[in-house]
Write a protein that holds these residues in place. Structure first.
Motif, PDB file in Angstrom:
ATOM      1  N   GLN A 166      11.304  99.984  96.867  1.00  0.00           N
ATOM      2  CA  GLN A 166      11.939 101.303  96.776  1.00  0.00           C
ATOM      3  C   GLN A 166      13.456 101.198  96.676  1.00  0.00           C
ATOM      4  O   GLN A 166      14.106 102.136  96.238  1.00  0.00           O
ATOM      5  N   ARG A 170      16.298 103.290  90.428  1.00  0.00           N
ATOM      6  CA  ARG A 170      15.418 104.220  89.726  1.00  0.00           C
ATOM      7  C   ARG A 170      13.940 103.968  90.004  1.00  0.00           C
ATOM      8  O   ARG A 170      13.119 103.917  89.100  1.00  0.00           O
ATOM      9  N   PHE A 171      13.603 103.862  91.290  1.00  0.00           N
ATOM     10  CA  PHE A 171      12.211 103.737  91.702  1.00  0.00           C
ATOM     11  C   PHE A 171      11.707 105.140  92.029  1.00  0.00           C
ATOM     12  O   PHE A 171      12.275 105.827  92.866  1.00  0.00           O
ATOM     13  N   ASN A 172      10.668 105.586  91.342  1.00  0.00           N
ATOM     14  CA  ASN A 172      10.111 106.902  91.611  1.00  0.00           C
ATOM     15  C   ASN A 172       9.135 106.801  92.766  1.00  0.00           C
ATOM     16  O   ASN A 172       8.275 105.917  92.784  1.00  0.00           O
ATOM     17  N   TYR A 173       9.266 107.723  93.716  1.00  0.00           N
ATOM     18  CA  TYR A 173       8.456 107.615  94.917  1.00  0.00           C
ATOM     19  C   TYR A 173       8.143 108.991  95.457  1.00  0.00           C
ATOM     20  O   TYR A 173       8.972 109.899  95.377  1.00  0.00           O
ATOM     21  N   ARG A 174       6.968 109.129  96.001  1.00  0.00           N
ATOM     22  CA  ARG A 174       6.559 110.434  96.528  1.00  0.00           C
ATOM     23  C   ARG A 174       5.554 110.242  97.644  1.00  0.00           C
ATOM     24  O   ARG A 174       4.588 109.498  97.489  1.00  0.00           O
ATOM     25  N   GLN A 175       5.790 110.879  98.798  1.00  0.00           N
ATOM     26  CA  GLN A 175       4.791 110.885  99.874  1.00  0.00           C
ATOM     27  C   GLN A 175       4.559 112.324 100.294  1.00  0.00           C
ATOM     28  O   GLN A 175       5.493 113.060 100.575  1.00  0.00           O
ATOM     29  N   ASP A 176       3.301 112.747 100.260  1.00  0.00           N
ATOM     30  CA  ASP A 176       2.946 114.123 100.596  1.00  0.00           C
ATOM     31  C   ASP A 176       1.875 114.116 101.680  1.00  0.00           C
ATOM     32  O   ASP A 176       0.809 113.537 101.491  1.00  0.00           O
TER      33      ASP A 176
ATOM     34  N   ASN B 172       7.477 114.947 104.188  1.00  0.00           N
ATOM     35  CA  ASN B 172       7.177 114.914 102.755  1.00  0.00           C
ATOM     36  C   ASN B 172       8.446 114.588 101.992  1.00  0.00           C
ATOM     37  O   ASN B 172       9.497 115.176 102.244  1.00  0.00           O
ATOM     38  N   TYR B 173       8.324 113.662 101.062  1.00  0.00           N
ATOM     39  CA  TYR B 173       9.519 113.201 100.366  1.00  0.00           C
ATOM     40  C   TYR B 173       9.171 112.802  98.943  1.00  0.00           C
ATOM     41  O   TYR B 173       8.093 112.265  98.682  1.00  0.00           O
ATOM     42  N   ARG B 174      10.097 113.062  98.036  1.00  0.00           N
ATOM     43  CA  ARG B 174       9.844 112.739  96.638  1.00  0.00           C
ATOM     44  C   ARG B 174      11.158 112.471  95.932  1.00  0.00           C
ATOM     45  O   ARG B 174      12.106 113.250  96.063  1.00  0.00           O
ATOM     46  N   GLN B 175      11.248 111.365  95.217  1.00  0.00           N
ATOM     47  CA  GLN B 175      12.412 111.087  94.366  1.00  0.00           C
ATOM     48  C   GLN B 175      11.904 110.734  92.980  1.00  0.00           C
ATOM     49  O   GLN B 175      11.057 109.871  92.814  1.00  0.00           O
ATOM     50  N   ASP B 176      12.404 111.460  91.981  1.00  0.00           N
ATOM     51  CA  ASP B 176      11.965 111.244  90.594  1.00  0.00           C
ATOM     52  C   ASP B 176      13.185 111.018  89.718  1.00  0.00           C
ATOM     53  O   ASP B 176      14.072 111.868  89.666  1.00  0.00           O
ATOM     54  N   TYR B 177      13.208 109.894  89.025  1.00  0.00           N
ATOM     55  CA  TYR B 177      14.305 109.594  88.115  1.00  0.00           C
ATOM     56  C   TYR B 177      13.927 109.974  86.695  1.00  0.00           C
ATOM     57  O   TYR B 177      12.790 109.753  86.269  1.00  0.00           O
TER      58      TYR B 177
END
Lengths: 431, 431
Positions: A166, A170-176, B172-177
Motif C-alpha cells: 500500500q 498510486r496503490f488503489n485500496y478499499r476496505q468496507d 471504512n476507507y478507500r483510495q482510488d488513483y
C-alpha cells in the motif's frame, strides 16, 4: 524460490501446487504448527466447500480425502419464526451440493500434504511484519530478516505484505465494513452423536434485517452463526444481559433455543467478528511480490466463496507461473488480469446475497422464482444456469457468470412477456 | 481547546472561524512559517475560488481582500488542435464566475489573519506523525508530545491523523488513483506584464483522452496543467526525450508552444503529480478527533471544488461546534451527518467532469446542450439551474444539487418529447 507468507488455507494449498511442480517453497506462519499444537479458536469453524475449491484440491490429489470428511449439504433448510421448516434443494442432484468442512481439519491436512513435498519447507511461530521493497527482504517480529526471490502474501484480510505494498505509489485500496458482525454458537450433538437438525442441509433462520445460519460438523454438532448489527438499539453492543439474550433467542429462534444449552455463556464469551470487504489494485509489485486470497480480495461470507475463490487463485496462479516462468512479473500481471475483474464482481455479489439470505429467502415470491429457475435448469440444463448454481457448481469465472445470468433473465422475461401477450390475445379472440 | 494539525487552506480558515468565536486554538504545521520563508513549490499554484469558498471567507471577513487579488474567469476558452478559440460563458453575469487565486497568497493571508486572533497560536516546522487514541496526545517528528482536548486533522490527503484513525475497528476507507497524472507548466507574462491569452477565462485544450488547462495569475502569467496518463505508450513515463516533448506539444497544443519558452525544461524538471480520490467513514473518533478537507474527502480537481468544499467544511463544522459545545462527539457526528453524503456525490461528479472537460467540452452537441441550459436558466432563473451552476455558484449541498439536476432534466426531456410529438401531429394534420 517462492516465499509464501501465511500457512492458512490459501498459502498451504499454493505450497502444494508449487511443491508438486518442483519449485522450492518456504512457508512462514505466525501461528504454531497445527501438527503439534491444538489450533486456536480463530475464525469460522466450518466452511462450505464447492466446485471451485474441490477442483483445486483434486489437482493436488487431496479432493477425495477432504470430501470423505465433509458433510454433504443438499440445500437450504429455512426455519420460520414459528418453527416451520421448508427445504430448498440447491440443484438437480448431489453434483450440485455443498460440503461442510472443518477449517482446522482442512488446514491440518494441507499442512501435512505440503510438508510431505521435498521442495517445501515450513516455518511456524514466525509473524511477518513486512518486507523491504528494495531488497525484497522479509521482516519478522523477532527481528530476523529473510531474503526472498518472490514473496507470496497469503496472510489474510489484514495482510502485512499488502500493508507494505500500500505504500507504493498510486496503490488503489478499499476496505468496507458491514454494519453487521457475527458470533458463533454451538448446537452440540444429541445422544450417541445424533444430529439434532437435518444433517444434509445448510440451516437458515432468515429474519429480515438479520439472520442465523448453521452448518453441520462431523461429530454431530452444528456451528451456528448469528449475523446481527454491531451497534444500535438491537445489536451485539446492546445485548449483554443474560435474561435479554435468552428472551431475544426465544422470540426470534424458538426452535433453536432447546438445542443451544450453552447459549448465554457462548453468547457472552465468544468473540464478535467484523465483516470486511477488501479490494485493491495492483495485486503484485513487479515480479517481486504477489497477493492471493483474502490478502487482496476478502469478501463477506454470504456466498461461501472466500475459501473457494482463494483456492481458485492457487489454480490460476500456478497456471500463470507455468506459462511465464521465470518471468515473474509477466506471470503476476497475467494472474491479476485473469482474476481481478471476477473478484470485484464476487465482492458485490456476496454483499447482495446477504440481503437475499436474511430477507428474501423466506418469501413466497423468492420460492416461486427459485422453482421456476430449477425448472428452467432442468428443461435446458446446458443453457439455463441460475446465477447461484453457476457460482457454486461451475468454474465459470464470476463476472462471466453474472453476465450470463443477466442475459438469461432478459430472455426469460421476454418469453414470459410474449406468452402473456399471446394469452391476452387468445382471451380477446375468444370473447 | 482545539488543536488543528495542518496550516494549509482548511486548517488556517478553521482557526480563523474558531478564533473569532473565542475558542483557544493551537495550529501545528509541518512546513516553515510562510510569513518568513518563501513557500516550496507544492501542489497547484492557483485555484478556482467559487461561491462556497467566497461565502466562508466572507464569514471570517476576508472575502473582499481575497477577491481583490483574484482574477475573474467569466467562462471557458476552448482551444482546438487547429488553434481555433471558442468562449463558453459560465453563467448569465459576473455573479456566476470563478476567481483564479494564488494558493500561496491565499494561504499567507489566512495565516496572517489567524495570527492576529488573540486565542490562536501557530506552531511551524512541526510535522505530526500521529496521536495516541487513548490519551489524545499528539506525536511529532522530533519526538515531542502535546496533549490535545480535541484534535482536528486538516493535514491533507495523506493525513497522519486519518492514518491513526484507520487503525480503529471497522473504519471504512478507500483510495482510488486515476491512471492520469498532472504536470504544471508556465506561460510567462508578455512585454510589460501583458496577459498572452484572454485574461478573464479558464483555458481548456480538450483532446479526447487527455487535456491541458490554464488559469491566469495576477502577474500576467498563466499556469498550465497537463492531465495525461502516467504510464503506457503515450504517457509521462514514455515522454522523456526533449525532441519528443516538443513534437508532442506542437502536434496537440500548437497555439500554446510559442507561449511556453521553457516548455522542455519545465516538462523535464517539474514533478508529475498523482490524482487521488479519498473516501472514509467515520470522519471522527468520538469527541476526540475529527477530520476536515482533503484528510477525509480528497477529490480530483476537475470541478475546482477541493478548496471550496474544504472551506464549506469549516463553515458547517463551526455551526456544529456552536450548536453542540461542549459535547464534541455530538458536534462531530452532526458534522459528518451533514457533509458525508454530499462529499461522496462530489467525489463521483469530479471524476465524471474529467471526462466532460477533456472529451465532450469540444463537441457541437455539448455546446448545443450548454446553450439550451443557459437559455432555460435565463427563462426560469429560480427553477432551472444547470448542475455545474448549482455546484459552482450556489451553496445548495452537492447531493441535493445532483437530485435537482436529474429531476429538471427529466422534465425538460418530457417537455421536449411532448413538443416533438405536437410537431409531428401538426405535420401530419397539414398533409
Amino acid at each position: 524460490m517462492f516465499t509464501i507468507v501465511g500457512a492458512g488455507l490459501a498459502g498451504t494449498l499454493l505450497a502444494c501446487y508449487l511443491g508438486r511442480l518442483g519449485c522450492r517453497v518456504d512457508l512462514h506462519e505466525r501461528r504454531s504448527d497445527p501438527r503439534t499444537h491444538a489450533q486456536d479458536r480463530g475464525r469460522s469453524i466450518n466452511l462450505a466447500l464447492s466446485v471451485r475449491g474441490i477442483h483445486a484440491l483434486r489437482e493436488v490429489g487431496l479432493a477425495d480425502e477432504v470430501l470423505k470428511s465433509g458433510i454433504l449439504m443438499r440445500g437450504r433448510m429455512i426455519h420460520t419464526a414459528a418453527g416451520q421448516l421448508t427445504f430448498q434443494p440447491y440443484g438437480k442432484d448431489d453434483s450440485e451440493a455443498l460440503y461442510s468442512v472443518s477449517r482446522a481439519g482442512l488446514n491440518l491436512l494441507l499442512v501435512e500434504a505440503a510438508a510431505k513435498l521435498p521442495s517445501v519447507r515450513l516455518h511456524f511461530d514466525r509473524r511477518c511484519t513486512g518486507f523491504d521493497p528494495g531488497s525484497n527482504v522479509l521482516e519478522f517480529h523477532d527481528g530476523s530478516r529473510v531474503p526472498a526471490e518472490v514473496i507470496v502474501g497469503a496472510d489474510g484480510a489484514y495482510s502485512a505484505i499488502r500493508t507494505q505494498m500500500q505504500k507504493q505509489e498510486r496503490f488503489n485500496y478499499r476496505q468496507d465494513y458491514l454494519t453487521h458482525g457475527y458470533k458463533e454458537l454451538t448446537i452440540p450433538a444429541g445422544p450417541s452423536g445424533a444430529f439434532q437438525l437435518e444433517k444434509h442441509a445448510l440451516h437458515i433462520w432468515p429474519r429480515g434485517s438479520f439472520m442465523m445460519i448453521a452448518l453441520p460438523n462431523q461429530d454431530g454438532s452444528f456451528t451456528c452463526t448469528l449475523f446481527w448489527p454491531m451497534e444500535g438499539p438491537n445489536s451485539f453492543a446492546a445485548l449483554t444481559a443474560p435474561i435479554d439474550i435468552l428472551r431475544f433467542f426465544e422470540q426470534e429462534f424458538p426452535d433453536a433455543v432447546p438445542l443451544l444449552p450453552n447459549l448465554v455463556e457462548d453468547f457472552l464469551h465468544n468473540p464478535t467478528g467484523a465483516l470486511v470487504t477488501i479490494r485493491c489494485q495492483p495485486w503484485h509489485q513487479g515480479g517481486k511480490a504477489v497477493l492471493i486470497g483474502d490478502a487482496c480480495h476478502a469478501v463477506v461470507p454470504f456466498l461461501g466463496q472466500g475459501m473457494n475463490a482463494a483456492f481458485e487463485d492457487c489454480t490460476v496462479l500456478t497456471q500463470c507461473v507455468r506459462t511465464h516462468a521465470p518471468n515473474w512479473e509477466a506471470a503476476f500481471r497475467d494472474f491479476e488480469a485473469r482474476r481481478k475483474e471476477h473478484l470485484d464482481v464476487l465482492a458485490d455479489l456476496c454483499i447482495e446475497n446477504f440481503i437475499e439470505m436474511r430477507d428474501r429467502v423466506g418469501s413466497r415470491w423468492f420460492v416461486l422464482k427459485k422453482k421456476l429457475a430449477v425448472a428452467l435448469h432442468w428443461l435446458f440444463p446446458r443453457w439455463y444456469l441460475p446465477l447461484y448454481t453457476t457460482i457454486e457448481f461451475t468454474r465459470i469465472p464470476y463476472a462471466e457468470a453474472l453476465r450470463r445470468a443477466r442475459r438469461q433473465d432478459w430472455i426469460v422475461r421476454g418469453v414470459l412477456a410474449g406468452l402473456g401477450l399471446l394469452g391476452l390475445l387468445a382471451v380477446w379472440q375468444s370473447l
